[in-house]
Every structure is written in C-alpha cells, then in structure tokens.
Design an enzyme around this catalytic site. Structure first.
Site, PDB file in Angstrom:
ATOM      1  N   MET A  12       0.845  -1.207   0.000  1.00  0.00           N
ATOM      2  CA  MET A  12       0.000   0.000   0.000  1.00  0.00           C
ATOM      3  C   MET A  12       0.878   1.253   0.000  1.00  0.00           C
ATOM      4  O   MET A  12       0.413   2.355   0.310  1.00  0.00           O
ATOM      5  CB  MET A  12      -0.927   0.009   1.212  1.00  0.00           C
ATOM      6  CG  MET A  12      -1.897  -1.182   1.202  1.00  0.00           C
ATOM      7  SD  MET A  12      -3.519  -0.811   1.871  1.00  0.00           S
ATOM      8  CE  MET A  12      -3.097  -0.325   3.529  1.00  0.00           C
ATOM      9  N   GLY A  13       2.164   1.088  -0.310  1.00  0.00           N
ATOM     10  CA  GLY A  13       3.042   2.255  -0.378  1.00  0.00           C
ATOM     11  C   GLY A  13       3.529   2.677   0.993  1.00  0.00           C
ATOM     12  O   GLY A  13       3.475   1.913   1.946  1.00  0.00           O
ATOM     13  N   LEU A  15       6.624   3.086   1.679  1.00  0.00           N
ATOM     14  CA  LEU A  15       7.540   1.946   1.786  1.00  0.00           C
ATOM     15  C   LEU A  15       8.593   2.148   2.872  1.00  0.00           C
ATOM     16  O   LEU A  15       9.115   3.241   3.054  1.00  0.00           O
ATOM     17  CB  LEU A  15       8.236   1.710   0.436  1.00  0.00           C
ATOM     18  CG  LEU A  15       7.305   1.408  -0.749  1.00  0.00           C
ATOM     19  CD1 LEU A  15       8.125   1.098  -1.995  1.00  0.00           C
ATOM     20  CD2 LEU A  15       6.339   0.275  -0.452  1.00  0.00           C
ATOM     21  N   GLY A  18      10.828  -3.088   5.589  1.00  0.00           N
ATOM     22  CA  GLY A  18      10.103  -4.364   5.494  1.00  0.00           C
ATOM     23  C   GLY A  18       9.683  -4.628   4.056  1.00  0.00           C
ATOM     24  O   GLY A  18       9.869  -5.723   3.514  1.00  0.00           O
ATOM     25  N   HIS A  19       9.085  -3.605   3.418  1.00  0.00           N
ATOM     26  CA  HIS A  19       8.695  -3.743   2.001  1.00  0.00           C
ATOM     27  C   HIS A  19       9.938  -3.986   1.132  1.00  0.00           C
ATOM     28  O   HIS A  19       9.935  -4.836   0.246  1.00  0.00           O
ATOM     29  CB  HIS A  19       8.030  -2.457   1.495  1.00  0.00           C
ATOM     30  CG  HIS A  19       6.778  -2.066   2.212  1.00  0.00           C
ATOM     31  ND1 HIS A  19       6.681  -0.910   2.954  1.00  0.00           N
ATOM     32  CD2 HIS A  19       5.569  -2.648   2.286  1.00  0.00           C
ATOM     33  CE1 HIS A  19       5.460  -0.799   3.444  1.00  0.00           C
ATOM     34  NE2 HIS A  19       4.756  -1.843   3.055  1.00  0.00           N
ATOM     35  N   LYS A 146       5.044 -10.152   9.285  1.00  0.00           N
ATOM     36  CA  LYS A 146       4.482  -9.111  10.162  1.00  0.00           C
ATOM     37  C   LYS A 146       2.953  -9.204  10.222  1.00  0.00           C
ATOM     38  O   LYS A 146       2.348  -9.036  11.281  1.00  0.00           O
ATOM     39  CB  LYS A 146       4.935  -7.749   9.632  1.00  0.00           C
ATOM     40  CG  LYS A 146       4.033  -6.584   9.911  1.00  0.00           C
ATOM     41  CD  LYS A 146       4.346  -5.974  11.246  1.00  0.00           C
ATOM     42  CE  LYS A 146       3.349  -4.954  11.726  1.00  0.00           C
ATOM     43  NZ  LYS A 146       2.491  -4.333  10.783  1.00  0.00           N
ATOM     44  N   GLN A 150      -2.833 -12.331   7.641  1.00  0.00           N
ATOM     45  CA  GLN A 150      -2.990 -12.051   6.209  1.00  0.00           C
ATOM     46  C   GLN A 150      -2.373 -13.184   5.379  1.00  0.00           C
ATOM     47  O   GLN A 150      -2.927 -13.591   4.355  1.00  0.00           O
ATOM     48  CB  GLN A 150      -2.311 -10.723   5.901  1.00  0.00           C
ATOM     49  CG  GLN A 150      -2.220 -10.368   4.436  1.00  0.00           C
ATOM     50  CD  GLN A 150      -1.805  -8.927   4.266  1.00  0.00           C
ATOM     51  OE1 GLN A 150      -2.617  -8.032   4.457  1.00  0.00           O
ATOM     52  NE2 GLN A 150      -0.565  -8.681   3.939  1.00  0.00           N
ATOM     53  N   SER A 183       3.980   1.094   8.044  1.00  0.00           N
ATOM     54  CA  SER A 183       3.742   2.438   7.496  1.00  0.00           C
ATOM     55  C   SER A 183       3.028   3.306   8.519  1.00  0.00           C
ATOM     56  O   SER A 183       3.211   4.516   8.564  1.00  0.00           O
ATOM     57  CB  SER A 183       2.902   2.341   6.220  1.00  0.00           C
ATOM     58  OG  SER A 183       3.526   1.478   5.295  1.00  0.00           O
TER      59      SER A 183
END
Ligand code: AMP
Length: 282
Positions: A12-13, A15, A18-19, A146, A150, A183
């Site tokens: 979802m941006g 960033l 982690g991303h 994390k 999900q 984020s």
C-alpha cells in the site's frame, strides 16, 4: 534463480525496510519483479484512516529504484499503481451495506485476532489480493510475516480459488528498538514509538519462557499480558493468542511452529486511537 518467472510484491506504499526486503527477495528469486502500490479502500471501515493513510509515491519510487539499482542494475523494476476505478469497476463504498459487485471472503480465518477488532478487514484484503494476482499474474508473490493472519488468509484464498501462484513469506523487519516496521508507525510521536517496542519485548519474553520448558499457552499469554499492562503507553490489550499457523485455531499446549500474536492500542499525545500488532512463531 527461477528462470522466466515473475515475482510480485503487493504493497500500500509508504515503503519502509520491510517492504524493501520483500522486493530484494523477489529480485533475487526471479528475473522480473512487479511491485504494486495501491491503498485498498475495501479493507478500511468508514471510520478508519483511508484518507489519512500515508501516500508518499515519489519517495516510494526513489526507494524502489535504489534497491533495484543495487540488487539488479540491469533490470528496470515494474511499478503497478492502479486507480481505484480500475481495481473496482463496479465502484467501492466503505459502508458494507452499500457495496455492490464481487468480493472474496475467506470464512473461518477472517473473524478472529485482527478480524475481531476489524471485522471488515480480511474481506477487503482477500478481495484486493485476488484482483491484484489476476492483474499481475505472477508466479511467486511475497508477503511479510508481520501480518501473519494475512498470510494465512491469502494462502487459503489461493488454494481455494485455484490461483496458480506460490506464496513466499519474508521475516518481520524491525526498527532498532524491536518495534515491527509499519507504514502506520509514522502516526506515533517519537516517545510513543520508542515505548511501543514493549510489544516485541513481551512476545520475546514468552518465547524465552517457552524455551525454558513452559508450554501451557495460558501461562505464556499471561506473561505477555503482564509485561504489556506494566507499560503505561499501553492503553488496551486488544488480543493475545497462541494459534495454529494454518487454521488459526487456539492451541492449549504450545509447540514449536505455533504462532503467538498480539495487538495493543497505545496512549499517545494526539489522542487518536493508535494500534500496533506483532507476532512470533515459537
Ligand atoms: P502493506 O503496505 O502494509 O500492505 O504491506 C505490504 C507487504 O509488506 C505485506 O506483505 C506486509 O506483510 C509486508 N510488511 C509490512 N511490514 C513489514 C515488516 N515490518 N517486515 C516485513 N514485511 C512487512
């Protein structure tokens, strides 16, 4: 490296490391990586932070370019930033009673833990991940530990809907305090952010207790709760649970491979409800 394979990192941006770690893993595993940035409306309830969610697209592109230049300078990363109208051709209302069109629900894995606090959340996640996988058609998709529930929901969705993709899970990347990167950590003032590391400390303390021979889940959960409640930054313990990774069923006697998950609401100077979540696998 898996030749002719496409790797995919949905985000979802806003960033963070982690991303970027997932992007690096994809670039190491496949010759082509797609990264999507899409703030998915359907996983936000009407009273949540959809309009406030950090959107830092230019910085995100710069970070992706930097990672790509160091990991695979010969390959241009593909960044997919769809419009809401492209992902939701039937439109999307946050009020569930007004929604029309097609949604994906993973029954049995969506109501507990995070789902107990955010009942709408995993329907939105499963729906958007199904759409994104159809749009990108990757061979391997990368998700972070994390957000471990999900991972369970996405794995089951992919299995049940016969989606031809492998799911790879990257470890949780943390701030130097131990706080899991997110984020939404940007919402925390510096003092709250430093103290929020109590969640990781509490989980690790249960892990130590487990390693010393304690397997009674209620004793391990009690240990986490005691540490959390001793820290004034914790406003409310939302849940602490020890579950099976695949089914998310609570486990009475903890064993290696069981998941300890917890979420807390924090007291903060802004007065807004701020929550953090974390987990570990024993
Ligand atoms: P988000 O942008 O929050 O939807 O996250 C996109 C992906 O990055 C998801 O698979 C997350 O689980 C993963 N992710 C988020 N935070 C972390 C972290 N601290 N470490 C590793 N992966 C993460």
């Amino acid at each position: 490296m898996a030749l002719n394979k496409v790797g995919y990192v949905p985000t979802m941006g806003a960033l963070h490391s982690g991303h970027l770690d997932l992007i690096r893993q994809s670039m190491a595993a496949t010759p082509a990586t797609v990264i999507s940035i899409f703030v998915n409306p359907s996983q936000f309830a009407p009273n949540e932070d959809l309009s406030k969610y950090p959107r830092t697209f230019e910085k995100d592109i710069a970070k992706i370019t930097e990672v790509s230049n160091s990991a695979r300078p010969e390959v241009e990363p593909v960044v997919f930033m769809p419009e809401v109208s492209e992902m939701y051709p039937s439109g999307i209302e946050l009020d569930r009673s007004k929604q029309v069109g097609t949604f994906v629900e993973v029954l049995g894995l969506s109501h507990q833990l995070e789902g107990s606090v955010r009942p709408h959340f995993f329907r939105g996640v499963a729906t958007v991940v199904a759409k994104l996988l159809n749009a990108v058609q990757p061979d391997i998709a990368f998700f972070g530990q994390k957000d471990i529930q999900q991972v369970s929901v996405v794995r089951r969705m992919v299995k049940d809907l016969l989606v031809p993709v492998d799911i790879v899970v990257g470890k949780t990347i943390r701030e130097s305090s131990g706080l899991a990167m997110s984020s939404r950590n940007e919402y925390l003032d510096p003092d709250t952010r430093a103290k929020a590391a109590v969640l990781y400390r509490a989980l690790m303390s249960a892990d130590e207790l487990f390693k010393s021979g304690v397997t009674d889940s209620s004793a391990l959960i009690k240990q986490v709760e005691t540490i959390l409640l001793a820290e004034p930054v914790v406003k409310e313990v939302e849940y602490i649970a020890i579950t099976d990774l695949e089914t998310l069923t609570p486990i009475d006697t903890t064993h290696r491979g069981a998941v300890l998950s917890a979420a807390v609401a924090l007291n903060s100077s802004s007065g807004k409800r701020l929550r953090i979540l974390d987990n570990l696998i024993f």
